[in-house]
Each structure stands twice: as structure tokens, then as C-alpha cells.
Design a protein around this motif. Structure first.
Motif, PDB file in Angstrom:
ATOM      1  N   ASN A   1       0.828  -1.209   0.000  1.00 21.03           N
ATOM      2  CA  ASN A   1       0.000   0.000   0.000  1.00 21.03           C
ATOM      3  C   ASN A   1       0.860   1.255   0.000  1.00 21.03           C
ATOM      4  N   SER A   2       0.380   2.272  -0.702  1.00 23.14           N
ATOM      5  CA  SER A   2       1.102   3.549  -0.747  1.00 23.14           C
ATOM      6  C   SER A   2       0.632   4.512   0.334  1.00 23.14           C
ATOM      7  N   THR A   3      -0.507   4.199   0.958  1.00 19.51           N
ATOM      8  CA  THR A   3      -1.032   5.059   2.022  1.00 19.51           C
ATOM      9  C   THR A   3      -1.183   4.266   3.308  1.00 19.51           C
ATOM     10  N   ASN A   4      -1.268   4.984   4.422  1.00 21.21           N
ATOM     11  CA  ASN A   4      -1.396   4.355   5.734  1.00 21.21           C
ATOM     12  C   ASN A   4      -2.845   4.373   6.207  1.00 21.21           C
ATOM     13  N   ILE A   5      -3.146   3.470   7.123  1.00 19.03           N
ATOM     14  CA  ILE A   5      -4.482   3.450   7.714  1.00 19.03           C
ATOM     15  C   ILE A   5      -4.489   4.297   8.979  1.00 19.03           C
ATOM     16  N   GLN A   6      -5.681   4.695   9.396  1.00 21.29           N
ATOM     17  CA  GLN A   6      -5.843   5.441  10.642  1.00 21.29           C
ATOM     18  C   GLN A   6      -6.644   4.585  11.612  1.00 21.29           C
ATOM     19  N   VAL A   7      -6.149   4.503  12.841  1.00 20.57           N
ATOM     20  CA  VAL A   7      -6.811   3.713  13.878  1.00 20.57           C
ATOM     21  C   VAL A   7      -7.062   4.603  15.080  1.00 20.57           C
ATOM     22  N   GLN A   8      -8.297   4.675  15.525  1.00 18.03           N
ATOM     23  CA  GLN A   8      -8.630   5.503  16.678  1.00 18.03           C
ATOM     24  C   GLN A   8      -9.694   4.811  17.528  1.00 18.03           C
ATOM     25  N   GLU A   9      -9.790   5.250  18.760  1.00 20.31           N
ATOM     26  CA  GLU A   9     -10.800   4.685  19.654  1.00 20.31           C
ATOM     27  C   GLU A   9     -12.186   4.984  19.115  1.00 20.31           C
ATOM     28  N   ALA A  10     -13.023   3.974  19.063  1.00 21.32           N
ATOM     29  CA  ALA A  10     -14.369   4.146  18.524  1.00 21.32           C
ATOM     30  C   ALA A  10     -15.200   5.033  19.437  1.00 21.32           C
ATOM     31  N   LYS A  11     -15.996   5.909  18.848  1.00 21.27           N
ATOM     32  CA  LYS A  11     -16.874   6.804  19.596  1.00 21.27           C
ATOM     33  C   LYS A  11     -18.318   6.474  19.254  1.00 21.27           C
ATOM     34  N   PHE A  12     -19.106   6.184  20.282  1.00 20.80           N
ATOM     35  CA  PHE A  12     -20.522   5.901  20.089  1.00 20.80           C
ATOM     36  C   PHE A  12     -21.308   7.041  20.728  1.00 20.80           C
ATOM     37  N   GLU A  13     -21.547   8.090  19.953  1.00 16.67           N
ATOM     38  CA  GLU A  13     -22.181   9.288  20.500  1.00 16.67           C
ATOM     39  C   GLU A  13     -23.702   9.211  20.469  1.00 16.67           C
ATOM     40  N   ASN A  14     -24.238   8.543  19.465  1.00 14.20           N
ATOM     41  CA  ASN A  14     -25.701   8.499  19.320  1.00 14.20           C
ATOM     42  C   ASN A  14     -26.156   7.053  19.278  1.00 14.20           C
ATOM     43  N   LYS A  15     -26.830   6.617  20.336  1.00 11.79           N
ATOM     44  CA  LYS A  15     -27.280   5.236  20.407  1.00 11.79           C
ATOM     45  C   LYS A  15     -28.299   4.923  19.312  1.00 11.79           C
ATOM     46  N   ALA A  16     -28.996   5.955  18.839  1.00 11.33           N
ATOM     47  CA  ALA A  16     -30.006   5.722  17.814  1.00 11.33           C
ATOM     48  C   ALA A  16     -29.383   5.196  16.529  1.00 11.33           C
ATOM     49  N   GLU A  17     -28.112   5.585  16.276  1.00 10.87           N
ATOM     50  CA  GLU A  17     -27.437   5.155  15.066  1.00 10.87           C
ATOM     51  C   GLU A  17     -27.226   3.658  15.065  1.00 10.87           C
ATOM     52  N   HIS A  18     -27.160   3.063  16.250  1.00 13.90           N
ATOM     53  CA  HIS A  18     -26.878   1.642  16.356  1.00 13.90           C
ATOM     54  C   HIS A  18     -28.123   0.846  16.742  1.00 13.90           C
ATOM     55  N   SER A  19     -29.286   1.498  16.650  1.00 16.73           N
ATOM     56  CA  SER A  19     -30.509   0.827  17.072  1.00 16.73           C
ATOM     57  C   SER A  19     -30.823  -0.362  16.177  1.00 16.73           C
ATOM     58  N   GLY A  20     -30.471  -0.261  14.875  1.00 17.37           N
ATOM     59  CA  GLY A  20     -30.733  -1.360  13.964  1.00 17.37           C
ATOM     60  C   GLY A  20     -30.040  -2.620  14.393  1.00 17.37           C
ATOM     61  N   GLU A  21     -28.759  -2.488  14.759  1.00 20.50           N
ATOM     62  CA  GLU A  21     -28.001  -3.656  15.212  1.00 20.50           C
ATOM     63  C   GLU A  21     -28.554  -4.178  16.528  1.00 20.50           C
ATOM     64  N   ALA A  22     -28.939  -3.262  17.415  1.00 18.86           N
ATOM     65  CA  ALA A  22     -29.489  -3.682  18.701  1.00 18.86           C
ATOM     66  C   ALA A  22     -30.812  -4.424  18.509  1.00 18.86           C
ATOM     67  N   ASP A  23     -31.652  -3.911  17.572  1.00 13.49           N
ATOM     68  CA  ASP A  23     -32.928  -4.571  17.321  1.00 13.49           C
ATOM     69  C   ASP A  23     -32.708  -5.963  16.751  1.00 13.49           C
ATOM     70  N   ARG A  24     -31.689  -6.094  15.890  1.00 12.99           N
ATOM     71  CA  ARG A  24     -31.396  -7.400  15.302  1.00 12.99           C
ATOM     72  C   ARG A  24     -31.030  -8.393  16.396  1.00 12.99           C
ATOM     73  N   THR A  25     -30.209  -7.906  17.360  1.00 13.52           N
ATOM     74  CA  THR A  25     -29.809  -8.787  18.453  1.00 13.52           C
ATOM     75  C   THR A  25     -31.005  -9.202  19.297  1.00 13.52           C
ATOM     76  N   LYS A  26     -31.921  -8.237  19.500  1.00 15.67           N
ATOM     77  CA  LYS A  26     -33.104  -8.555  20.297  1.00 15.67           C
ATOM     78  C   LYS A  26     -33.971  -9.591  19.588  1.00 15.67           C
ATOM     79  N   ARG A  27     -34.106  -9.425  18.262  1.00 18.71           N
ATOM     80  CA  ARG A  27     -34.949 -10.355  17.522  1.00 18.71           C
ATOM     81  C   ARG A  27     -34.383 -11.769  17.554  1.00 18.71           C
TER      82      ARG A  27
END
Length: 366
Positions: free
Chosen positions: A169-195
Motif C-alpha cells: 500500500n502507498s497510504t497508511n491506515i488510521q486507527v482511533q478509539e471508537a466513539k458511540f455518540e448516538n445510540k439511535a445510530e446503532h438501534s438497527g443492530e441492537a434490534d437485530r440482536t433482540k430479535r
């Protein structure tokens, strides 16, 4: 303060100060002079004050008692404790960007496992690596990696951020701590787990499997992964340098320890002073620190030589004068090492001369 003039039941419908609460079926009167609310009791045919929070605060500001202060303090203390409990939940995920658009899950697992065990999905038991895709299903070049333990997150950020995902690769990757600011953004995944209605027994089974995978036990029942916590550094010195400057036997371990302790707790540093490859072994308290050391030290230059850093393979035996002397004393032999002469006591003349030089240096007080 005089009581307000309340309307009669026949006037409720026309009086804008009166509202019917459908949930309770009761009429509420609001005093426009101070905002106080009153509820009409049909059985008694009278209005009674509603003790809401604003009214309580108003009364406390006028008549505040020591008992009220204690209750408030207890409530505040409970709130602080609850906030503290919420903060204890540690983040175990990293967000990665700048990935090649043909990255595979297998590549991600192999690359990011350098910094620790990746958490398996409770249902599928596959490593929790999510490559993000656009609406058409094409990779976007970013991903989420979830580790089993929180320390892996900081380690990944420290040693994998701004690095090459592939050597080509000619470019580098960026790695940072994940930020979960809005739980609504992840509601789809949460609903899938519940189902999916994950069985609690399955969750415990997966966690037990992971714990067994992480626990390396030897025949004696003790942890046997010490080799994975040991880093071998080659080309740190030459035999000629040791012969010319015996103080290196003291300086090298101190210098190496000081540098490596930036990455984690170092339990021992050993110089193999008879090694042709200039070997120093550094043992860390945990495996993650050892991996970080390899990333930091491998390829660096030390004393004009390029260092080779690897995790100890558990089999190779490196030579040191201390261990050589012990072996010769126990065996009472005079086996000579290739290229070195031995005296009548079975020890190397060169090693004996070096130790004599070291003793003289100590006696000189330098």
C-alpha cells in the motif's frame, strides 16, 4: 398569599384556566398569578393543591428543614454513584479508516490480532470485525474492530495507527478509539440482536470458550505463555564491543529497560554476552506489551546496527557466560566451544579474561 378564586363546575368548559387531563379524568386549575396548579376532587367538591416538583422547591425555599437537606444530599449521592457506575464500562472497539477497498475479514483479523484477542460474536462465534459498505454493497474503506479487553484498544491506536495495512500500500491506515455518540445510530443492530433472542446459556458458553482460549496452562498447572511475553532483540552489541568496554554489561540492561518500560511493565532484561548475534531478552508482564515492543524495536537502528525484534520461539538457546559457568560447574567437564580455547578448569580463557577485566573495573571504583 390569598387563595385564588376557583371556578364552579358549570364554568369549567368556558374557563381557559381549567383543563381536563384525559389520562386521569380530573380537572386541573392553573393559577395565572404564580403558576400553581390545583386538582378538583369531585367527591368533595373542592380544589386541592398539586404537589409537583416546582411547588415542593418553592416550599423548601421558604421553609427548608434539615431533614429536607439530608434527603436532597442522599439523592445527589445516589446520582453520583450511578454516574460512577456508568463510567466503569470500558470501550473495547477501534474505528479504522483508509483501508483498501478489497480488504477481507480474514486480513482484518490477522492484522488487528497483533494487539489482542478479538471478541467473537455471541451467535456466529466469528471475530467481531465489521467492514462498512455503502448502499450498493461496496466497501467504503472503514471498519469497526471489537476486542475482548479494553487495553487492546490503546495498544492498537499506539502501534497500528498511521501504519501500512499491506506492504504494497502507498497510504497508511488510521486507527482511533471508537466513539458511540448516538445510540439511535446503532438501534438497527441492537434490534437485530433482540430479535435473535440470544440464549443466556449460549452467551455464558461463548465466554467460557474464550476464557479457556486465553488461559495457557502448562503441565504444572501454571501459566505457560511466558515465551509470548519475552522479546528477543538481536544486534544490540558485538562481542568486540563488550571486550573493549566491559561497562556495557551494566549500561545495556538499564538502557533497554528504560526504553521498553514505555510500553509496559518489564520483569527482566538479560544480556547474552556470548551470543554472536548480540542478543538481549526482555520479559514483559503481559503479552500485549511484548507485541508492542516488537512493533517499536524491529527495524530500528542501535549503535549503527539494525535491530531485529521477535517474540521468543521457546526453543532457541542463547549463550551467556553466567549460564555457561553454571553448566560447567555442574557437569565438571571441559567441553570447548567452537573457536574458543579452554583452560584446565573447562572455562573459556576469553570469558575468564573478560570477567577478570570486569572485576578490575569494579575495584577501581570507576
Amino acid at each position: 398569599m390569598s387563595a385564588p378564586k376557583f371556578p364552579k363546575p358549570s364554568e369549567f368548559a368556558a374557563d381557559t384556566r381549567v383543563q381536563l387531563v384525559e389520562e386521569t379524568g380530573h380537572y386541573i386549575f392553573t393559577d395565572p398569578s404564580d403558576g400553581g396548579e390545583y386538582e378538583y376532587d369531585e367527591a368533595k367538591g373542592a380544589w386541592f393543591p398539586m404537589w409537583n416538583e416546582s411547588l415542593v422547591e418553592q416550599q423548601q425555599s421558604i421553609y427548608g428543614t434539615e431533614q429536607d437537606d439530608d434527603v436532597v444530599e442522599e439523592q445527589e449521592s445516589t446520582k453520583r454513584k450511578n454516574k460512577g457506575l456508568a463510567r466503569k464500562k470500558e470501550n473495547t472497539s477501534v474505528y479504522v479508516s483508509g483501508l483498501p477497498l478489497d480488504t477481507t475479514d480474514e486480513e482484518m483479523v490477522a492484522f488487528f490480532s497483533q494487539c489482542g484477542t478479538i471478541m467473537p460474536d455471541i451467535v456466529t462465534n466469528k471475530p467481531r470485525v465489521k467492514l462498512y459498505r455503502d448502499a450498493s454493497g461496496e466497501l467504503k474503506g472503514d471498519a469497526l474492530v471489537t476486542y475482548y479487553k479494553a487495553p487492546s484498544v490503546q495498544l492498537a491506536v499506539d502501534i497500528l495507527d498511521d501504519s501500512r495495512f499491506r506492504p504494497t500500500n502507498s497510504t497508511n491506515i488510521q486507527v482511533q478509539e471508537a466513539k458511540f455518540e448516538n445510540k439511535a445510530e446503532h438501534s438497527g443492530e441492537a434490534d437485530r440482536t433482540k430479535r435473535l433472542r440470544v440464549d443466556s446459556k449460549l452467551v455464558q458458553k461463548r465466554l467460557n470458550q474464550l476464557e479457556r482460549k486465553l488461559d495457557w496452562v502448562d503441565d504444572a498447572g501454571e501459566v505457560a505463555d511466558r515465551h509470548k511475553r519475552t522479546v528477543i532483540l538481536k544486534h544490540m552489541f558485538t562481542l568486540k564491543e563488550l571486550e573493549e568496554d566491559i561497562t556495557m554489561l551494566l549500561d545495556l540492561p538499564e538502557d533497554v529497560r528504560a526504553e521498553c518500560e514505555k510500553l509496559g511493565k518489564v520483569t527482566s532484561v538479560k544480556v547474552y554476552d556470548l551470543s554472536e548475534d548480540g542478543v538481549i531478552a526482555v520479559k514483559f508482564k503481559d503479552e500485549l506489551s511484548a507485541k508492542a515492543c516488537v512493533q517499536m524495536m524491529n527495524g530500528r537502528f542501535f549503535g549503527g546496527r539494525q535491530v531485529e525484534a521477535t517474540i521468543y520461539d521457546g526453543q532457541t538457546r542463547y549463550k551467556s557466560s553466567k549460564e555457561s559457568s553454571k553448566a560447567e560447574t555442574v557437569a565438571s567437564t571441559s567441553d570447548a566451544q567452537p573457536g574458543r580455547s579452554t583452560n584446565s578448569h573447562g572455562s573459556n580463557d576469553g570469558d575468564e579474561a573478560r570477567m577478570e577485566q570486569y572485576a578490575q573495573w569494579l575495584d577501581s571504583g570507576n
